[in-house]
Design a protein around this motif. Sequence first.
Motif, PDB file in Angstrom:
ATOM      1  N   ILE A   1       0.848  -1.191   0.000  1.00 38.45           N
ATOM      2  CA  ILE A   1       0.000   0.000   0.000  1.00 38.45           C
ATOM      3  C   ILE A   1       0.878   1.233   0.000  1.00 38.45           C
ATOM      4  CG2 ILE A   1      -1.715   1.331   1.282  1.00 38.45           C
ATOM      5  CD1 ILE A   1      -2.876  -1.267   2.289  1.00 38.45           C
ATOM      6  N   LEU A   2       0.622   2.127  -0.947  1.00 37.70           N
ATOM      7  CA  LEU A   2       1.346   3.381  -1.053  1.00 37.70           C
ATOM      8  C   LEU A   2       0.457   4.520  -0.556  1.00 37.70           C
ATOM      9  CD1 LEU A   2       2.928   1.511  -2.997  1.00 37.70           C
ATOM     10  CD2 LEU A   2       3.139   3.465  -4.554  1.00 37.70           C
ATOM     11  N   HIS A   3       1.020   5.409   0.229  1.00 37.43           N
ATOM     12  CA  HIS A   3       0.364   6.688   0.526  1.00 37.43           C
ATOM     13  C   HIS A   3       1.187   7.771  -0.147  1.00 37.43           C
ATOM     14  CE1 HIS A   3      -0.527  10.395   2.919  1.00 37.43           C
ATOM     15  NE2 HIS A   3      -1.738   9.976   2.633  1.00 37.43           N
ATOM     16  N   ALA A   4       0.607   8.376  -1.180  1.00 37.25           N
ATOM     17  CA  ALA A   4       1.291   9.413  -1.964  1.00 37.25           C
ATOM     18  C   ALA A   4       0.718  10.765  -1.585  1.00 37.25           C
ATOM     19  CB  ALA A   4       1.109   9.149  -3.454  1.00 37.25           C
ATOM     20  N   ASP A   5       1.587  11.688  -1.192  1.00 37.21           N
ATOM     21  CA  ASP A   5       1.145  12.973  -0.652  1.00 37.21           C
ATOM     22  C   ASP A   5       2.005  14.088  -1.233  1.00 37.21           C
ATOM     23  OD1 ASP A   5      -0.062  14.912   0.833  1.00 37.21           O
ATOM     24  OD2 ASP A   5       0.608  14.184   2.785  1.00 37.21           O
ATOM     25  N   LEU A   6       1.387  14.965  -2.004  1.00 39.92           N
ATOM     26  CA  LEU A   6       2.106  16.091  -2.584  1.00 39.92           C
ATOM     27  C   LEU A   6       2.580  17.025  -1.462  1.00 39.92           C
ATOM     28  CD1 LEU A   6      -0.354  16.576  -5.515  1.00 39.92           C
ATOM     29  CD2 LEU A   6       2.104  16.255  -5.830  1.00 39.92           C
ATOM     30  N   ASP A   7       3.790  17.520  -1.590  1.00 39.95           N
ATOM     31  CA  ASP A   7       4.405  18.323  -0.539  1.00 39.95           C
ATOM     32  C   ASP A   7       3.986  19.785  -0.640  1.00 39.95           C
ATOM     33  OD1 ASP A   7       5.917  16.101   0.415  1.00 39.95           O
ATOM     34  OD2 ASP A   7       7.358  16.418  -1.200  1.00 39.95           O
TER      35      ASP A   7
ATOM     36  N   THR B   1       5.860  12.933  -1.787  1.00 36.54           N
ATOM     37  CA  THR B   1       6.419  11.964  -0.854  1.00 36.54           C
ATOM     38  C   THR B   1       5.541  10.722  -0.842  1.00 36.54           C
ATOM     39  OG1 THR B   1       7.410  13.659   0.550  1.00 36.54           O
ATOM     40  CG2 THR B   1       6.988  11.530   1.567  1.00 36.54           C
ATOM     41  N   VAL B   2       6.171   9.549  -0.777  1.00 31.78           N
ATOM     42  CA  VAL B   2       5.436   8.286  -0.782  1.00 31.78           C
ATOM     43  C   VAL B   2       5.896   7.428   0.392  1.00 31.78           C
ATOM     44  CG1 VAL B   2       4.867   6.196  -2.069  1.00 31.78           C
ATOM     45  CG2 VAL B   2       5.183   8.363  -3.288  1.00 31.78           C
ATOM     46  N   GLY B   3       4.925   6.930   1.154  1.00 37.44           N
ATOM     47  CA  GLY B   3       5.181   5.929   2.172  1.00 37.44           C
ATOM     48  C   GLY B   3       4.612   4.603   1.725  1.00 37.44           C
TER      49      GLY B   3
ATOM     50  N   PHE C   1      -2.763   2.886   7.497  1.00 37.05           N
ATOM     51  CA  PHE C   1      -2.295   3.731   8.587  1.00 37.05           C
ATOM     52  C   PHE C   1      -0.786   3.894   8.554  1.00 37.05           C
ATOM     53  CE2 PHE C   1      -0.399   3.243  12.897  1.00 37.05           C
ATOM     54  CZ  PHE C   1      -0.467   4.575  13.264  1.00 37.05           C
ATOM     55  N   LEU C   2      -0.069   2.780   8.456  1.00 38.39           N
ATOM     56  CA  LEU C   2       1.386   2.854   8.526  1.00 38.39           C
ATOM     57  C   LEU C   2       1.968   3.493   7.259  1.00 38.39           C
ATOM     58  CD1 LEU C   2       3.349   2.162  10.717  1.00 38.39           C
ATOM     59  CD2 LEU C   2       3.877   0.026   9.544  1.00 38.39           C
ATOM     60  N   ALA C   3       1.336   3.293   6.115  1.00 36.63           N
ATOM     61  CA  ALA C   3       1.804   3.954   4.895  1.00 36.63           C
ATOM     62  C   ALA C   3       1.704   5.471   5.040  1.00 36.63           C
ATOM     63  CB  ALA C   3       0.998   3.474   3.693  1.00 36.63           C
ATOM     64  N   LYS C   4       0.607   5.933   5.655  1.00 30.49           N
ATOM     65  CA  LYS C   4       0.446   7.375   5.868  1.00 30.49           C
ATOM     66  C   LYS C   4       1.467   7.896   6.883  1.00 30.49           C
ATOM     67  CE  LYS C   4      -3.054  10.881   6.930  1.00 30.49           C
ATOM     68  NZ  LYS C   4      -2.883  11.679   5.710  1.00 30.49           N
ATOM     69  N   VAL C   5       1.718   7.134   7.931  1.00 33.89           N
ATOM     70  CA  VAL C   5       2.741   7.531   8.893  1.00 33.89           C
ATOM     71  C   VAL C   5       4.104   7.610   8.205  1.00 33.89           C
ATOM     72  CG1 VAL C   5       4.001   6.832  10.970  1.00 33.89           C
ATOM     73  CG2 VAL C   5       1.515   6.638  10.900  1.00 33.89           C
ATOM     74  N   ALA C   6       4.403   6.625   7.360  1.00 32.26           N
ATOM     75  CA  ALA C   6       5.690   6.594   6.672  1.00 32.26           C
ATOM     76  C   ALA C   6       5.874   7.814   5.783  1.00 32.26           C
ATOM     77  CB  ALA C   6       5.817   5.305   5.856  1.00 32.26           C
ATOM     78  N   SER C   7       4.838   8.199   5.073  1.00 38.25           N
ATOM     79  CA  SER C   7       4.973   9.383   4.211  1.00 38.25           C
ATOM     80  C   SER C   7       5.177  10.635   5.050  1.00 38.25           C
ATOM     81  CB  SER C   7       3.752   9.537   3.297  1.00 38.25           C
ATOM     82  OG  SER C   7       2.598   9.897   4.030  1.00 38.25           O
ATOM     83  N   GLY C   8       4.515  10.697   6.211  1.00 37.96           N
ATOM     84  CA  GLY C   8       4.715  11.846   7.084  1.00 37.96           C
ATOM     85  C   GLY C   8       6.139  11.940   7.595  1.00 37.96           C
TER      86      GLY C   8
ATOM     87  N   LEU D   1       9.781   6.254   1.778  1.00 34.65           N
ATOM     88  CA  LEU D   1      10.089   5.396   2.921  1.00 34.65           C
ATOM     89  C   LEU D   1       9.256   4.133   2.837  1.00 34.65           C
ATOM     90  CD1 LEU D   1      11.496   4.871   5.625  1.00 34.65           C
ATOM     91  CD2 LEU D   1       9.690   6.177   6.746  1.00 34.65           C
ATOM     92  N   VAL D   2       9.922   2.980   2.867  1.00 31.30           N
ATOM     93  CA  VAL D   2       9.273   1.678   2.849  1.00 31.30           C
ATOM     94  C   VAL D   2       9.414   1.054   4.237  1.00 31.30           C
ATOM     95  CG1 VAL D   2       9.195  -0.607   1.796  1.00 31.30           C
ATOM     96  CG2 VAL D   2       9.823   1.388   0.408  1.00 31.30           C
ATOM     97  N   VAL D   3       8.293   0.673   4.838  1.00 33.56           N
ATOM     98  CA  VAL D   3       8.307  -0.021   6.130  1.00 33.56           C
ATOM     99  C   VAL D   3       8.109  -1.504   5.850  1.00 33.56           C
ATOM    100  CG1 VAL D   3       7.329  -0.180   8.431  1.00 33.56           C
ATOM    101  CG2 VAL D   3       7.324   2.022   7.231  1.00 33.56           C
ATOM    102  N   GLU D   4       9.163  -2.251   5.977  1.00 34.91           N
ATOM    103  CA  GLU D   4       9.118  -3.671   5.638  1.00 34.91           C
ATOM    104  C   GLU D   4       8.397  -4.480   6.723  1.00 34.91           C
ATOM    105  OE1 GLU D   4       9.956  -4.887   2.908  1.00 34.91           O
ATOM    106  OE2 GLU D   4      11.350  -3.465   1.967  1.00 34.91           O
TER     107      GLU D   4
END
Length: 395
Positions: free
Chosen positions: A7-13, A137-139, A145-152, A160-163
């Motif tokens: 799951i990717l959370h993509a967030d324009l900066d 930025t992409v988490g 939830f964790l993808a959004k945290v990672a992008s933040g 940032l990839v959380v394995e």
Amino acid sequence: MSSEATILHADLDAFYASVEQRDDPALRGRPVIVGGGVVLACSYEAKARGVRSAMGGRQARRLCPDAVVVPPRMAAYTTASRAVFEIFRDTTPLVEGLSIDEAFLDVGGLRRLVGPPADIAAALRARVRREVGLPITVGVARTKFLAKVASGVAKPDGLLVVEPGRELAFLHPLPVERLWGVGPVTAARLRERGLRTVGQVARLDEPSLVSLLGGGAGRHLHALAHNRDPRAVQVGRRRSSMGAQHALSREPHSPAELDAVLAGLVDRVTGRMRADRRTGRTVTVRLRFGDYTRATRSHTLDKPTAQTAPLRAAARTLLRAALPQIALRGITLLGVSVGNLDGGHTQLTLPFTAEPGPALDAAVDAVRDRFGSRALTRGVLLGRDPGVEMPRLPD
């Protein structure tokens, strides 16, 4: 939950500010504030000086006196958003838009065709930068939830990839503010109990969190602190409402300050509505008082609209009615939402025979928001520019 981080959370900066810096090279590297009376968005150079969205303009300029203040250009932001979402949907059909500038993407079925999720995320970032000219930025994680945290954590302009297997090791050292739903007030309550990190929250049992924060919030934070989030990426979901909220400190807030925050929230919501081509009728103001009780006030307009002025006026009326209670009980959160959304076009009332003034300016802004900044001029509306063809309104 998938066994792989897909799951990717993509967030324009700093989206609005980044569009302004992209379109005007003189603004690059400088602190930029979008919006005058209230901050709609700001560049990272301004954020480094303490400026934040929904902050009053005067306070922002005191913190950053050398900031360049620019008026919002919703048509430009809408165009940029649509271009980015085309890249999202070209990457995977499983896209869930959250707002004008962020989305979840599920790339779990693309490994054989395209490659691992980390490579897909890197390619997506490169395309957005190359084709739209904006940083993103992409988490990447197994849960939304964790993808959004990672992008933040990765912002700005990061990946940032959380394995799997390292998720709690990544999550638990983070401050409690990284949990969804934890604003300044909730964070203060947790810190009063010595709970400063997500890991400390996770070590507290659920009944204790419920006792501290209430049933819904306690169970919600307990699940997130253990990275329990079963939600899948939802495609084609049409929201019944759109909203925004802003947490406030416990100190007293003047009516003028609350009005500035409210205006900024309405601007954000209506911008998202226009980007999604939605109109709405019901305005709701949400309040959380100093004693943590909540209240809502709603008003339904006669006609659906996505224009800022009528929705802002309705929200202001609701806020004014609540000011006596706010004065007695304090306020720690202010929110605005617009409901009864439909997918139709906004009906624009154009005063072709009007004289210059606020009503005409509002009509010009509304049409420019819908058709672009070059769609018309004040002269067209006044009938003084016969050489320019009026845009055809939708049936």
